[in-house]
Write an enzyme that holds these catalytic residues in place. Sequence first.
Site, PDB file in Angstrom:
ATOM      1  N   GLU A 501       0.822  -1.211   0.000  1.00 19.26           N
ATOM      2  CA  GLU A 501       0.000   0.000   0.000  1.00 19.26           C
ATOM      3  C   GLU A 501       0.860   1.266   0.000  1.00 19.26           C
ATOM      4  O   GLU A 501       0.473   2.285  -0.566  1.00 19.26           O
ATOM      5  CB  GLU A 501      -0.956  -0.004   1.192  1.00 19.26           C
ATOM      6  CG  GLU A 501      -2.002  -1.111   1.146  1.00 19.26           C
ATOM      7  CD  GLU A 501      -2.815  -1.121  -0.143  1.00 19.26           C
ATOM      8  OE1 GLU A 501      -3.026  -0.045  -0.738  1.00 19.26           O
ATOM      9  OE2 GLU A 501      -3.237  -2.210  -0.560  1.00 19.26           O
ATOM     10  N   HIS A 507       3.404   6.442  -5.316  1.00 17.30           N
ATOM     11  CA  HIS A 507       2.912   6.804  -6.650  1.00 17.30           C
ATOM     12  C   HIS A 507       2.141   8.122  -6.582  1.00 17.30           C
ATOM     13  O   HIS A 507       2.257   8.977  -7.473  1.00 17.30           O
ATOM     14  CB  HIS A 507       2.014   5.675  -7.173  1.00 17.30           C
ATOM     15  CG  HIS A 507       1.870   5.637  -8.654  1.00 17.30           C
ATOM     16  ND1 HIS A 507       1.129   4.679  -9.309  1.00 17.30           N
ATOM     17  CD2 HIS A 507       2.347   6.441  -9.638  1.00 17.30           C
ATOM     18  CE1 HIS A 507       1.167   4.902 -10.618  1.00 17.30           C
ATOM     19  NE2 HIS A 507       1.900   5.958 -10.840  1.00 17.30           N
TER      20      HIS A 507
END
Length: 712
Positions: A501, A507
Site C-alpha cells: 500500500e 505513486h
Amino acid sequence: MSHPRMLVLAASLGLALTSMTHAAPATKPAAATAAAAAANPLFKASTLPLQYPAFDQIKDEHFAPAFKAAMAENLKEIAAIANNPQPATFDNTIVAMERSGEMLHRVQTIFGNLQGANTNDTLDEISRTMSPKLAAHSDAIFLNAKLFQRVQSLYAQRDKLGLDAESAHLLERYHTDFLRSGAQLSAAQKAKLKTLNAQIASLQTTFDQNVLKETNASSLVLDSRADLAGLSEAAIDAAAAEAKSRKLPGKFVLPLMNTTSQPALGELTNAAIRARLLKASMERGSHGGKYDNREVVRKLAKLRAEQAVLLGYADFASYSLEEETAKNPAAVNKLLSELAKPAADNARREAADLQAVAGGKIAASDWDFYTDKVRAQRFAFDEKQLKPYFELDSVLINGVFYAAGKLYGLSFKERKDLPVYNPDVRVFDVFDADGKQLAIFLADMYARSNKQGGAWMNEYVSQSKLNGTLPVVANHLNIPKPPAGEPTLLTVDEVKTAFHEFGHALHGMFSNVTYPRFSGTSVPRDFVEYPSQVNEMWMDWPEVLANYAKHYKTGEPMPKELLDKVRASKKFNQGFATTEYLAASLLDQRWHQIKPAQVPADVLGFEAAALKEAGVDLAEVPPRYRTTYFNHSFAGGYSAGYYAYLWSEKLDADTVEWFKENGGLQRKNGDWFRQTLLSRGGTADALQLFRDFRGRDAEITPLLERRGLNAK
C-alpha cells in the site's frame, strides 16, 4: 490488497467525477445561504497545511448541503464553458474543465474516504441518496452536446494547436471520455443511458453496504475459550473484547475479513470450528436475509451489459478493458487460461502433501492449518515464529519508511497537531531529499466494524501544478487491534500489505504533473498495481529487514537461519495462492462477458459452472472472493478488472529483476524509477512509461519463475 478504493458514488462509467446533472437548487435568501456556507467547513478549501481536511470540524450533517451546493456551483462552471460565445480554445475549454468542480471534488473525496474508512448509518444513507444523483451529475457534463462540440472541434485541429505532450494527451483523454460516455448517442439513447447509469450507481452502493453489514453480522460467535484453542492468548482476549463490544459478555467473536479465507483458519485446532468459520465466510450475501446480494448481482450484471451494448460494445468487459493496457477480453482470457491449468495442478500437488500430513482427505477449511504443518515439516518453521519480529511500529518506521529513505531520500516526521477522524490514525509530514515538504501521509492501520475490508490507498488532495496543490495521501489496512497494552504483531501477509500500500502512496506522493486529470495513481487499473507490487520487494531486502525485523521484547534481530527458511519457502503454497486468485479473476470476467439476455437465474449455479469450465473448481481451494461478497467486481472500481493484479505482476517481476541487476536499494535506482515512471501519473501511455523505465517491453519469465509455474 486493493488499490485505494475511493467510494466512487457515480462510477458506473468509471469516469472522473467532475460533472453534474441536477437543475440548480431553489434560491434561498442570500444571508441564509452565506450563513450556511460560513458554518460548513466543506464549502471552502481547508486552511490547514496542504489543505489537509479539518476532520474535527466536519460533521455528518455537512455533507448533504455541501454536495447540493457543489453540484450547483459546478453546473454554473460547466454552463459557462459550454455557452462561451468565443471559439473553443484549449484554455477556455479543456483547461477550464480541469479547473471546474473544485468544491465537488473536495466534498466527494472527503466523503468517499470517510465512508470507506469510518462509516455510520448517516453516511450510508447519504451515499444511497447521492449515488444516482452523482451519476446523473456526471451525465450532464459528458452528454452535454454544446460542450462536446467544443471538445470535438479542438480534437479535430489538435495537430495545429502546438500543445505540449501532456496537454495534447489531456485533449485526447477528454475526447475519449466524451465518446465512451455516450456523447454521440441519439436523444432517446442518452435518456436510456442516464437511467442505466443511475440504477447501476444505486446498486453498486447497495452491494457495497450489504457486504460490510453482512460481514459484521456473520462474524463467528463462540461459547468458550476452548473453542479457540490454537490461537494466542492475546488473540483470544481480543475475541472476548470484540464480543463484549457487541454486548455478548462471556462469548468470543471472530470477526470476518473481506476475503474467503480467514486468518484464524491457520491456527484453530478444532476442525469443526474451522469449518464453521469458513462456512460463515463463504455464505455471505447468499443465504437469505436483508443483506443477500444475489439479486443485486443479477441486476447489476444485466444493467452493465445493457449499458455496454447501448454504447456499442459486445459486453461490459469489452467496454471496460478498452481503457486498460490489456485492451480487450481476449487478451485477459488468454492470460488467465494459460495460468489456470498449471496453477490448479500445483494446488492439487499441494493438497496431496497436506493430506499426507493430515492422514486423510482435507476440506477447504483445513488448508491453512495443515499448510503451516507442512511448512514446519519442510522448512522447519511456522508463521508463529515470525510474528514477534514484525511489530507494527517497527515495520512502518524502520521498514517501510526506512526503505523509502534509502531509495528516494525521503524523511518522515510524525505530527500530533492535525485532527484525525479516528484516534488510531497517525499523521506524518513527508520531506523530499532536499528538505522540502513533499506530502502529508495518514496511516490508518487497524480493523473496525465500520471500516471496509481489505487494504487500500486514497488521496485527500492530489498533486497538480495547475491548482498549486501537493498530495495528502492515506494508507488503510485491516490489522486486528490487540487488547490495550499488547503489541501489534503482524503476519507476513500484513507486512507485505504495508509495503504494498505504501507503493501506492509513493505513486501519489511523487506525482509531478500539471493537470489533476493525470495526478498520481490516475492510470489504468491493470497498471496501477504495478508500482505497489514493486515496493513489496523491499520487505525482505537484507538491509531493510535487518532494520525492522527485531524481536519486540528483546530487540534481537531475526535469526539468519529463520530468514533463510522464510526465503526458501517463498514458492511454497503458490498453487493455492494463484488458483484462488485466478478463480476470482475468472468469475469477474465471466460475469462481465455475458450479454443482457444471458444473465443467469441462479447466481451460485453460474459461479460453479464458470469455475468448472475454467478448470479451477477445486473443492479445497475456493475463490479468493465469491460472487456475493466480491466488492472489487460489483461495487465498482475493479469491475472486469480484478485480473489487474496478475497483469501488473508481470511488469513488477521484471522490474524487480532490473533492480537486482542494478544494485538494488540505491538512490540512483530509486531516482530513475521515480523520474521515468512514478512521477508521470497518467500523462502518457502506461506501457510506454514502462518502456521508458526498463528500456524494453516486459518479459513473462520472471513472473512464471516467481509463481513456480512452468512456461509453455
